[in-house]
Design a protein around this motif. Structure first.
Motif, PDB file in Angstrom:
ATOM      1  N   LYS A  97       0.838  -1.196   0.000  1.00  0.00           N
ATOM      2  CA  LYS A  97       0.000   0.000   0.000  1.00  0.00           C
ATOM      3  C   LYS A  97       0.873   1.246   0.000  1.00  0.00           C
ATOM      4  CE  LYS A  97      -1.988   1.078   3.797  1.00  0.00           C
ATOM      5  NZ  LYS A  97      -2.865   1.083   4.984  1.00  0.00           N
ATOM      6  N   ILE A  98       0.427   2.266  -0.696  1.00  0.00           N
ATOM      7  CA  ILE A  98       1.055   3.579  -0.665  1.00  0.00           C
ATOM      8  C   ILE A  98      -0.008   4.582  -0.261  1.00  0.00           C
ATOM      9  CG2 ILE A  98       2.194   5.386  -2.003  1.00  0.00           C
ATOM     10  CD1 ILE A  98       3.302   3.258  -3.837  1.00  0.00           C
ATOM     11  N   SER A  99       0.233   5.283   0.817  1.00  0.00           N
ATOM     12  CA  SER A  99      -0.690   6.344   1.242  1.00  0.00           C
ATOM     13  C   SER A  99       0.000   7.686   1.058  1.00  0.00           C
ATOM     14  CB  SER A  99      -1.109   6.144   2.698  1.00  0.00           C
ATOM     15  OG  SER A  99       0.013   6.180   3.555  1.00  0.00           O
ATOM     16  N   THR A 107       4.088  17.308   1.047  1.00  0.00           N
ATOM     17  CA  THR A 107       3.639  15.973   0.641  1.00  0.00           C
ATOM     18  C   THR A 107       4.257  14.927   1.550  1.00  0.00           C
ATOM     19  OG1 THR A 107       3.558  16.706  -1.676  1.00  0.00           O
ATOM     20  CG2 THR A 107       3.507  14.326  -1.259  1.00  0.00           C
ATOM     21  N   TRP A 108       3.389  14.046   2.040  1.00  0.00           N
ATOM     22  CA  TRP A 108       3.860  12.902   2.835  1.00  0.00           C
ATOM     23  C   TRP A 108       3.494  11.622   2.108  1.00  0.00           C
ATOM     24  CZ3 TRP A 108       0.979  10.443   7.515  1.00  0.00           C
ATOM     25  CH2 TRP A 108       1.731   9.344   7.986  1.00  0.00           C
ATOM     26  N   VAL A 109       4.509  10.831   1.786  1.00  0.00           N
ATOM     27  CA  VAL A 109       4.305   9.547   1.120  1.00  0.00           C
ATOM     28  C   VAL A 109       4.751   8.448   2.090  1.00  0.00           C
ATOM     29  CG1 VAL A 109       4.873   8.097  -0.848  1.00  0.00           C
ATOM     30  CG2 VAL A 109       4.756  10.587  -1.128  1.00  0.00           C
ATOM     31  N   CYS A 160      -6.252  19.639   1.584  1.00  0.00           N
ATOM     32  CA  CYS A 160      -5.577  18.367   1.812  1.00  0.00           C
ATOM     33  C   CYS A 160      -6.118  17.330   0.836  1.00  0.00           C
ATOM     34  CB  CYS A 160      -5.760  17.886   3.255  1.00  0.00           C
ATOM     35  SG  CYS A 160      -4.973  16.296   3.613  1.00  0.00           S
ATOM     36  N   GLU A 161      -5.219  16.706   0.117  1.00  0.00           N
ATOM     37  CA  GLU A 161      -5.591  15.632  -0.804  1.00  0.00           C
ATOM     38  C   GLU A 161      -4.991  14.331  -0.295  1.00  0.00           C
ATOM     39  OE1 GLU A 161      -5.242  14.379  -5.544  1.00  0.00           O
ATOM     40  OE2 GLU A 161      -4.540  16.339  -4.836  1.00  0.00           O
ATOM     41  N   GLU A 162      -5.852  13.346  -0.116  1.00  0.00           N
ATOM     42  CA  GLU A 162      -5.423  12.051   0.430  1.00  0.00           C
ATOM     43  C   GLU A 162      -5.643  10.971  -0.605  1.00  0.00           C
ATOM     44  OE1 GLU A 162      -6.455   8.998   4.153  1.00  0.00           O
ATOM     45  OE2 GLU A 162      -7.355  11.004   4.064  1.00  0.00           O
ATOM     46  N   LEU A 163      -4.604  10.144  -0.809  1.00  0.00           N
ATOM     47  CA  LEU A 163      -4.685   9.045  -1.762  1.00  0.00           C
ATOM     48  C   LEU A 163      -4.192   7.762  -1.110  1.00  0.00           C
ATOM     49  CD1 LEU A 163      -3.201  10.700  -5.002  1.00  0.00           C
ATOM     50  CD2 LEU A 163      -5.618  10.336  -4.461  1.00  0.00           C
ATOM     51  N   SER A 164      -4.762   6.644  -1.537  1.00  0.00           N
ATOM     52  CA  SER A 164      -4.299   5.329  -1.112  1.00  0.00           C
ATOM     53  C   SER A 164      -4.298   4.432  -2.334  1.00  0.00           C
ATOM     54  CB  SER A 164      -5.210   4.750  -0.030  1.00  0.00           C
ATOM     55  OG  SER A 164      -4.757   3.476   0.376  1.00  0.00           O
ATOM     56  N   THR A 165      -3.124   3.926  -2.705  1.00  0.00           N
ATOM     57  CA  THR A 165      -2.990   3.189  -3.949  1.00  0.00           C
ATOM     58  C   THR A 165      -1.861   2.179  -3.842  1.00  0.00           C
ATOM     59  OG1 THR A 165      -2.583   3.423  -6.332  1.00  0.00           O
ATOM     60  CG2 THR A 165      -1.429   4.938  -4.859  1.00  0.00           C
ATOM     61  N   VAL A 202       1.799   7.024  -9.216  1.00  0.00           N
ATOM     62  CA  VAL A 202       0.881   8.097  -8.835  1.00  0.00           C
ATOM     63  C   VAL A 202       1.596   9.167  -8.028  1.00  0.00           C
ATOM     64  CG1 VAL A 202      -1.205   8.646  -7.523  1.00  0.00           C
ATOM     65  CG2 VAL A 202      -1.113   6.570  -8.910  1.00  0.00           C
ATOM     66  N   ILE A 203       2.532   8.748  -7.178  1.00  0.00           N
ATOM     67  CA  ILE A 203       3.180   9.708  -6.282  1.00  0.00           C
ATOM     68  C   ILE A 203       4.072  10.681  -7.049  1.00  0.00           C
ATOM     69  CG2 ILE A 203       3.123   8.051  -4.395  1.00  0.00           C
ATOM     70  CD1 ILE A 203       6.060   7.552  -4.774  1.00  0.00           C
TER      71      ILE A 203
END
Length: 369
Positions: A46-48, A78-80, A57-62, A67-68
């Motif tokens: 998982k990558i959050s 940005t926090w990955v 704030c934009e939140e992604l989970s992929t 994408v990052i």
């Protein structure tokens, strides 16, 4: 029975001896001169991602690492966070973010001592994230690596199913929160702070087990109890070995003159530094408590042995004069007048009984038993 049930989680100690031995050898026998140990190749679980400022704030989970890279030029922070990593993925990320290959090698290596480095335009640190397994009463840890850049923080985790960052994620979802208004250096501080604070939870769990051991020693001072004490001592040793270098890591951030750290943020690292010192002191106090438990165990064993010897000594002392009388009258001489008395047997038995009662009374008055 309730006290014994409270100890049940530790009763699997002997059954987990072999896995513990492997873990101990992996942690204690790591030799940096032989080179780093590479991770097993795994897939990315998982990558959050959080891309944020005070208002947005934009939140992604992929699972798609490409994408990052869309946020490489983002002016916001940005926090990955990457859970479950492999060589190809780390290499691609480090290449796109222009991260030095020495840092890439550190990310891909396990069994390392916690440390902090400044290379190029990045601050890098790696440290253990520890957990307490309630079922086996063992300490589990994973190595987490954090890269701090001008507008981003990248964290690499081994275990995709657990971490201690949920509190930070909740704060990032709150508009105008302190962490949203601050820069990536404050985010890096927050990650380190919550990891260090989690050490106290693990130490408290060990402290509870040590207190239970104190009760168990009073009631069951046997070899199994000693095995549990030694098991706790080894687990605490591994914990102390893991978290002790974190003090130097935090000190590195405090002394750093990097432009990535704002002067207002640097003071927060002093708070983390105080926490890690306290965690190390607690671990050292518990180590001394375990040593005291071992001494207490041996004291209880000696007291128990003394009681046994005392009983045996009393029985031997009581039987000695009776044995003497029986030995005298057991001799096969013809000229022993008492042997031909009609009530000789009853007389001798009465004398022996009187001697026995008299000796018991004397011993009790003297407080010998």
């Amino acid at each position: 029975m309730q006290k014994q049930n409270r100890i049940l989680p530790i009763q699997g100690v002997l059954g987990t001896l072999n896995p513990f031995k492997e873990k101990k050898q992996r942690i204690m026998n790591y030799n940096p001169a032989t080179g780093p140990i590479n991770r097993r190749l795994t897939h990315c679980e998982k990558i959050s991602l959080f891309d944020y400022n005070a208002e947005h704030c934009e939140e992604l989970s992929t699972k798609d690492q490409s994408v990052i890279f869309k946020f490489l030029e983002s002016p916001d922070a940005t926090w990955v966070n990457i859970d479950g990593i492999n060589k190809e993925m780390v290499h691609e990320i480090c290449t796109r973010y222009n991260i030095h290959n020495l840092l890439e090698e550190d990310i891909m290596s396990i069994g390392q001592r916690a440390k902090m480095d400044e290379i190029g335009n990045y601050l890098f640190c790696l440290l253990p994230m520890v957990y307490f397994n309630e079922e086996t009463s063992t300490i589990e840890q994973e190595q987490i690596s954090i890269v701090l850049g001008k507008h981003f923080v990248i964290s690499f985790q081994e275990d995709a199913h657990r971490d201690v960052f949920d509190t930070i994620r909740e704060k990032l979802r709150i508009p105008r929160s302190r962490i949203r208004s601050a820069g990536t250096d404050y985010l890096c501080y927050s990650l380190l702070d919550i990891i260090v604070d989690s050490y106290f939870t693990v130490i408290e769990k060990l402290g509870e087990r040590i207190e239970l051991m104190e009760e168990l020693i009073q009631h069951q001072p046997n070899t199994r109890t000693l095995a549990r004490i030694n098991f706790l001592r080894r687990e605490l040793l591994l914990l102390k070995r893991a978290i002790a270098p974190v003090r130097e890591l935090i000190n590195g951030f405090m002394k750093s003159e990097s432009d990535l750290l704002d002067e207002r943020t640097t003071k927060y690292f002093k708070d983390v530094y105080d926490h890690i010192i306290q965690a190390n002191e607690l671990a050292e106090n518990y180590r001394e408590m375990i040593l005291n438990l071992q001494e207490q165990y041996h004291t209880q064993i000696n007291l128990k042995m003394n009681e046994i010897m005392k009983v045996l000594a009393v029985v031997t002392t009581l039987m000695a004069p009776l044995t003497l009388v029986v030995g005298i009258y057991g001799m096969n001489f013809d000229n022993m007048p008492e042997l031909h008395e009609h009530y000789g047997y009853y007389t001798v038995m009465g004398i022996m009984f009187t001697m026995l009662v008299g000796m018991i009374t004397f011993f009790r008055k003297r407080g010998w038993f």
